[in-house]
Enzyme design. Structure first.
Site, PDB file in Angstrom:
ATOM      1  N   ASP A  28      -8.446   3.652   1.269  1.00  0.00           N
ATOM      2  CA  ASP A  28      -7.479   4.044   2.292  1.00  0.00           C
ATOM      3  C   ASP A  28      -8.227   4.488   3.560  1.00  0.00           C
ATOM      4  O   ASP A  28      -8.995   5.449   3.515  1.00  0.00           O
ATOM      5  CB  ASP A  28      -6.663   5.210   1.722  1.00  0.00           C
ATOM      6  CG  ASP A  28      -5.524   5.604   2.626  1.00  0.00           C
ATOM      7  OD1 ASP A  28      -5.497   5.142   3.781  1.00  0.00           O
ATOM      8  OD2 ASP A  28      -4.659   6.369   2.170  1.00  0.00           O
ATOM      9  N   ASN A  51       2.357   1.438   4.360  1.00  0.00           N
ATOM     10  CA  ASN A  51       2.681   0.165   5.042  1.00  0.00           C
ATOM     11  C   ASN A  51       2.401   0.241   6.547  1.00  0.00           C
ATOM     12  O   ASN A  51       3.091  -0.380   7.350  1.00  0.00           O
ATOM     13  CB  ASN A  51       4.151  -0.255   4.792  1.00  0.00           C
ATOM     14  CG  ASN A  51       4.469  -1.700   5.198  1.00  0.00           C
ATOM     15  OD1 ASN A  51       5.615  -2.006   5.538  1.00  0.00           O
ATOM     16  ND2 ASN A  51       3.509  -2.581   5.192  1.00  0.00           N
ATOM     17  N   CYS A  79      -1.283   0.808   7.465  1.00  0.00           N
ATOM     18  CA  CYS A  79      -2.731   0.556   7.625  1.00  0.00           C
ATOM     19  C   CYS A  79      -3.169  -0.679   6.858  1.00  0.00           C
ATOM     20  O   CYS A  79      -3.452  -1.728   7.429  1.00  0.00           O
ATOM     21  CB  CYS A  79      -3.547   1.762   7.173  1.00  0.00           C
ATOM     22  SG  CYS A  79      -3.242   3.252   8.150  1.00  0.00           S
ATOM     23  N   ARG A  80      -3.286  -0.556   5.529  1.00  0.00           N
ATOM     24  CA  ARG A  80      -3.906  -1.633   4.748  1.00  0.00           C
ATOM     25  C   ARG A  80      -3.010  -2.845   4.552  1.00  0.00           C
ATOM     26  O   ARG A  80      -3.453  -3.987   4.758  1.00  0.00           O
ATOM     27  CB  ARG A  80      -4.338  -1.095   3.380  1.00  0.00           C
ATOM     28  CG  ARG A  80      -5.486  -0.119   3.466  1.00  0.00           C
ATOM     29  CD  ARG A  80      -5.661   0.646   2.175  1.00  0.00           C
ATOM     30  NE  ARG A  80      -4.527   1.537   1.935  1.00  0.00           N
ATOM     31  CZ  ARG A  80      -4.314   2.240   0.841  1.00  0.00           C
ATOM     32  NH1 ARG A  80      -5.166   2.121  -0.159  1.00  0.00           N
ATOM     33  NH2 ARG A  80      -3.287   3.041   0.729  1.00  0.00           N
ATOM     34  N   SER A  81      -1.762  -2.636   4.101  1.00  0.00           N
ATOM     35  CA  SER A  81      -0.950  -3.824   3.778  1.00  0.00           C
ATOM     36  C   SER A  81      -0.556  -4.640   5.023  1.00  0.00           C
ATOM     37  O   SER A  81      -0.477  -5.865   4.924  1.00  0.00           O
ATOM     38  CB  SER A  81       0.270  -3.469   2.917  1.00  0.00           C
ATOM     39  OG  SER A  81       1.135  -2.568   3.554  1.00  0.00           O
ATOM     40  N   CYS A  98       0.870  -1.187   0.000  1.00  0.00           N
ATOM     41  CA  CYS A  98       0.000   0.000   0.000  1.00  0.00           C
ATOM     42  C   CYS A  98       0.902   1.229   0.000  1.00  0.00           C
ATOM     43  O   CYS A  98       2.061   1.148  -0.406  1.00  0.00           O
ATOM     44  CB  CYS A  98      -0.967  -0.025   1.180  1.00  0.00           C
ATOM     45  SG  CYS A  98      -0.181   0.044   2.801  1.00  0.00           S
TER      46      CYS A  98
HETATM   47  P1  4NP Z   1      -1.708   2.797   4.150  1.00  0.00           P
HETATM   48  O1  4NP Z   1      -2.381   4.116   4.736  1.00  0.00           O
HETATM   49  O2  4NP Z   1      -1.179   3.162   2.783  1.00  0.00           O
HETATM   50  O3  4NP Z   1      -2.859   1.850   4.092  1.00  0.00           O
HETATM   51  O4  4NP Z   1      -0.633   2.373   5.100  1.00  0.00           O
HETATM   52  C1  4NP Z   1      -1.749   5.363   4.756  1.00  0.00           C
HETATM   53  C2  4NP Z   1      -0.754   5.611   5.665  1.00  0.00           C
HETATM   54  C3  4NP Z   1      -0.167   6.842   5.691  1.00  0.00           C
HETATM   55  C4  4NP Z   1      -0.581   7.841   4.824  1.00  0.00           C
HETATM   56  C5  4NP Z   1      -1.594   7.587   3.929  1.00  0.00           C
HETATM   57  C6  4NP Z   1      -2.175   6.328   3.881  1.00  0.00           C
HETATM   58  N1  4NP Z   1      -0.010   9.123   4.891  1.00  0.00           N
HETATM   59  O5  4NP Z   1      -0.472  10.015   4.168  1.00  0.00           O
HETATM   60  O6  4NP Z   1       0.950   9.315   5.637  1.00  0.00           O
END
Ligand code: 4NP
Length: 158
Positions: free
Chosen positions: A125, A13, A15-17, A10
Site C-alpha cells: 500500500d 480504490n 491508489c493501487r487498483s 484494493c
Molecule cells: P488503496 O490505498 O487501497 O491502494 O486505494 C489506500 C487508500 C486509502 C486508505 C488506505 C489505502 N485509507 O486509509 O484511507
C-alpha cells in the site's frame, strides 16, 4: 467462453487498483482484447472521489490520464458480473472471500499471482509512502497487467 470481465480490488480504490486498471486498460487495448475492465475498493471512505493525486501523477508519467476515474465499493453483483477479480493484497483477498456469494462466477486471486516469482505476494500500500512508493506500485501492476493480457490473448486465440 463468455466474455472476460476483470475487476481490480484494493482498500480505498484511489491508489493501487486505479493504477492496475489503467495499466491493464493500456495492455488490453494494445492487444485489441475485448474485455470489460473496472476497479473497486473494499472500504467506502473514498467513494465518489477521484484517484489520489499521487496515483494520478504516476499514471500521467506513463501518459495515462486517470483523473476521470471515481472510487466505488465492491458489491455482491460484482461476483456475477466479473469473470476475474484480482485483489491487490492479502487483506483485500480475505475480505473478498468473506463476501463472495456461493453462486458467483468470478475467480478470486492475488494480482501478483500472475507474475513469475511474485506468486503469493501483495502489492504494498503506497498510501503512507512517497512518490517512489507509487512508482513501485506502477511497476508491479504493469508487470501483472502484461501477464494478464498475454494470458487472455492466448485464451481468446484458442
Ligand atoms: P488503496 O490505498 O487501497 O491502494 O486505494 C489506500 C487508500 C486509502 C486508505 C488506505 C489505502 N485509507 O486509509 O484511507
Amino acid at each position: 467462453m463468455s466474455k472476460a470481465a476483470v475487476l481490480f480490488v484494493c482498500l480505498g480504490n484511489i491508489c493501487r487498483s486505479p493504477l492496475a486498471e489503467a495499466a491493464f486498460r493500456r495492455e488490453a487495448s494494445l492487444r485489441g482484447l475485448r474485455v470489460e475492465i473496472d476497479s473497486a475498493g473494499t472500504g467506502d471512505w473514498h467513494v465518489g472521489k477521484p484517484p489520489d493525486p499521487r496515483a494520478q501523477a504516476e499514471a500521467l508519467r506513463h501518459g495515462i490520464d486517470i483523473s476521470g476515474y471515481r472510487a466505488r465499493r465492491v458489491e455482491r453483483g460484482d461476483f456475477h458480473r466479473f469473470s476475474h477479480i484480482f485483489a491487490l493484497d492479502h487483506v483485500n483477498l480475505a475480505d473478498l472471500m468473506a463476501m463472495a456469494p456461493s453462486d458467483g462466477r468470478a475467480s478470486l486471486s492475488l494480482l501478483l499471482d500472475l507474475v513469475a516469482g511474485k506468486k503469493g505476494q501483495s502489492v504494498a500500500d503506497p498510501y503512507f509512502g512517497d512518490a517512489e512508493a507509487f512508482a513501485l506500485t506502477w511497476r508491479e501492476v504493469s508487470e501483472a497487467a502484461r501477464a494478464l493480457a498475454d494470458r487472455l490473448a492466448l485464451a481468446a486465440a484458442e
